[in-house]
Design a protein around this motif. Structure first.
Motif, PDB file in Angstrom:
ATOM      1  N   SER A   1       0.806  -1.218   0.000  1.00  0.00           N
ATOM      2  CA  SER A   1       0.000   0.000   0.000  1.00  0.00           C
ATOM      3  C   SER A   1       0.840   1.270   0.000  1.00  0.00           C
ATOM      4  CB  SER A   1      -0.943   0.014   1.212  1.00  0.00           C
ATOM      5  OG  SER A   1      -0.203  -0.076   2.417  1.00  0.00           O
ATOM      6  N   ASP A   2       2.067   1.216   0.511  1.00  0.00           N
ATOM      7  CA  ASP A   2       2.915   2.401   0.552  1.00  0.00           C
ATOM      8  C   ASP A   2       3.530   2.640  -0.829  1.00  0.00           C
ATOM      9  OD1 ASP A   2       5.875   3.534   0.911  1.00  0.00           O
ATOM     10  OD2 ASP A   2       4.634   4.270   2.575  1.00  0.00           O
TER      11      ASP A   2
ATOM     12  N   ARG B   1       7.385   2.174  -1.088  1.00  0.00           N
ATOM     13  CA  ARG B   1       7.797   0.771  -1.003  1.00  0.00           C
ATOM     14  C   ARG B   1       7.379   0.004  -2.250  1.00  0.00           C
ATOM     15  NH1 ARG B   1       6.013  -0.093   5.320  1.00  0.00           N
ATOM     16  NH2 ARG B   1       7.836   0.957   6.247  1.00  0.00           N
TER      17      ARG B   1
ATOM     18  N   SER C   1      -1.746  -2.275  -5.145  1.00  0.00           N
ATOM     19  CA  SER C   1      -2.029  -1.680  -3.842  1.00  0.00           C
ATOM     20  C   SER C   1      -3.503  -1.895  -3.511  1.00  0.00           C
ATOM     21  CB  SER C   1      -1.707  -0.180  -3.860  1.00  0.00           C
ATOM     22  OG  SER C   1      -2.515   0.499  -4.805  1.00  0.00           O
TER      23      SER C   1
END
Length: 400
Positions: free
Chosen positions: A277-278, A281, A302
């Motif tokens: 989700s980040d 990252r 994501s």
């Protein structure tokens, strides 16, 4: 649709490379499809209507498969079933509608010119894959036959080799194999400066470091912000995930992507969907995958767990970061019967989730603690890392 597809592989020397049966097939053809270069190789006394592929070729081919009711003849380069249009037609139309007349493939010709044992050589295609794909196959003493995208590929391969400690490797570029202007150039990777024709195969004799295949690469091999499954636990986890050819792995809470990447390094045909989700990252996962030569088989998404609904059913799942009761339930629901789930917990809260899940679904729970020797003043002492609780379960197996 009842139309039959007859695929004829043609070498660079054209009509002379064809068997009598292949020539007879083309002589009776009504319509022949191929590239402009391939169609020019057919003698003028062949009366068929010649049609060049329009771009994009894949769409033209799909339209032809969907609408053809009569026999269609198709020209291909070399062996149509080796990274060729024959394989695409079988996949689209079914094997019962396709007949193939092959000629020697480019790698067969390359092996013959070099006197290499083709069965002992590794074939890598860079026609559509990034050059980093070669990294997955590098090892001291290995022999690789690389299908180039174009004339720029040999220089890209040489640069990659030099960056990975394989600069002393021998590169041989075999261009226009089978044609009257066939050409061969040989040199070291760290001295390579030769331009190459568009049609070429690269033969690579690797000289460089030993490259381990077992999981558990050093942490420094992966760009990360600290969100990474550490080396000893990663080796244990990838082993627990039991990599198998043709499988799809979901890497949930991918972090740096190290688990999915190491899983793919064990396989030729596996695929990974990494859920992260980040955004930062997620970009790191994709970058690490490309660097390790598996970027074409790893997709980053994501939005877990909502994104699970539109993702293909996984055969294997790993849950690392971001584990919640909702994520765990959604993953279990999505997992195919007979599929394997491995989850690692560090906190008491996530550990409790795994204990409850094991009570409901069975499987094995283990607790792993790793200590490392480190300085303590003038002496050395053991420094413990956070222990990991791992749940490993196959969906549908009897509850323990």
């Amino acid at each position: 649709m009842t139309g039959r597809f007859v695929v004829v592989g043609v070498g660079a020397d054209g009509w002379a490379s064809l068997s009598r049966s292949a020539r007879d097939e083309l002589a009776r053809a009504r319509v022949i499809y191929g590239s402009a270069r391939q169609l020019d190789l057919v003698p003028s006394d062949v009366a068929a209507d010649r049609r060049a592929w329009r771009s994009p070729m894949s769409e033209h081919l799909a339209d032809l498969v969907a609408t053809s009711v009569d026999d269609v003849h198709v020209l291909a380069s070399g062996d149509p079933m080796f990274h060729g249009i024959g394989s695409s037609l079988v996949r689209m139309a079914g094997s019962e509608r396709v007949t193939v007349f092959p000629s020697p493939s480019s790698v067969s010709l390359a092996a013959a010119r070099l006197r290499w044992d083709l069965a002992a050589s590794t074939v890598v295609s860079l026609v559509t894959a990034p050059v980093e794909t070669v990294r997955l196959h590098l090892a001291d003493g290995a022999r690789l036959l690389i299908l180039s995208k174009d004339g720029t590929t040999p220089a890209l391969v040489a640069d990659l080799l030099c960056g990975l400690g394989f600069g002393a490797s021998t590169i041989t570029v075999l261009a226009n194999l089978g044609a009257h202007d066939e050409r061969r150039v040989t040199g070291r990777a760290d001295e390579w400066n030769d331009g190459s024709p568009a049609l070429n195969v690269i033969a690579l004799e690797c000289v460089g470091p030993a490259v381990p295949r077992a999981p558990g690469l050093p942490d420094a091999e992966f760009a990360n912000d600290g969100q990474i499954t550490k080396q000893p636990i990663r080796a244990l986890t990838v082993s627990a995930l039991a990599p198998a050819e043709g499988r799809l792995l979901w890497d949930v809470g991918a972090g740096s992507g190290s688990i999915g990447i190491e899983w793919l390094r064990q396989l030729r045909t596996g695929r990974v969907i990494a859920f992260e989700s980040d955004p930062g990252r997620a970009a790191t996962v994709a970058r690490n995958a490309r660097r390790h030569g598996v970027g074409d088989r790893l997709e980053v998404r994501s939005g877990a767990p909502d994104a699970f609904a539109c993702a293909p059913t996984p055969d294997t799942v790993f849950i690392g970061g971001g584990m919640t009761a909702e994520v765990l339930a959604a993953v279990w629901s999505a997992l195919a019967d007979g599929g394997r789930l491995v989850a690692n917990a560090v906190t008491l809260e996530t550990e409790r989730l795994l204990v409850d899940a094991a009570a409901a679904h069975g499987g094995d729970l283990i607790r792993v603690s790793i200590d490392r020797a480190a300085p303590l003043g003038r002496s050395t002492a053991w420094r413990p890392a956070l222990p990991i609780v791992q749940w490993n379960v196959v969906k549908g197996e009897a509850t323990a």
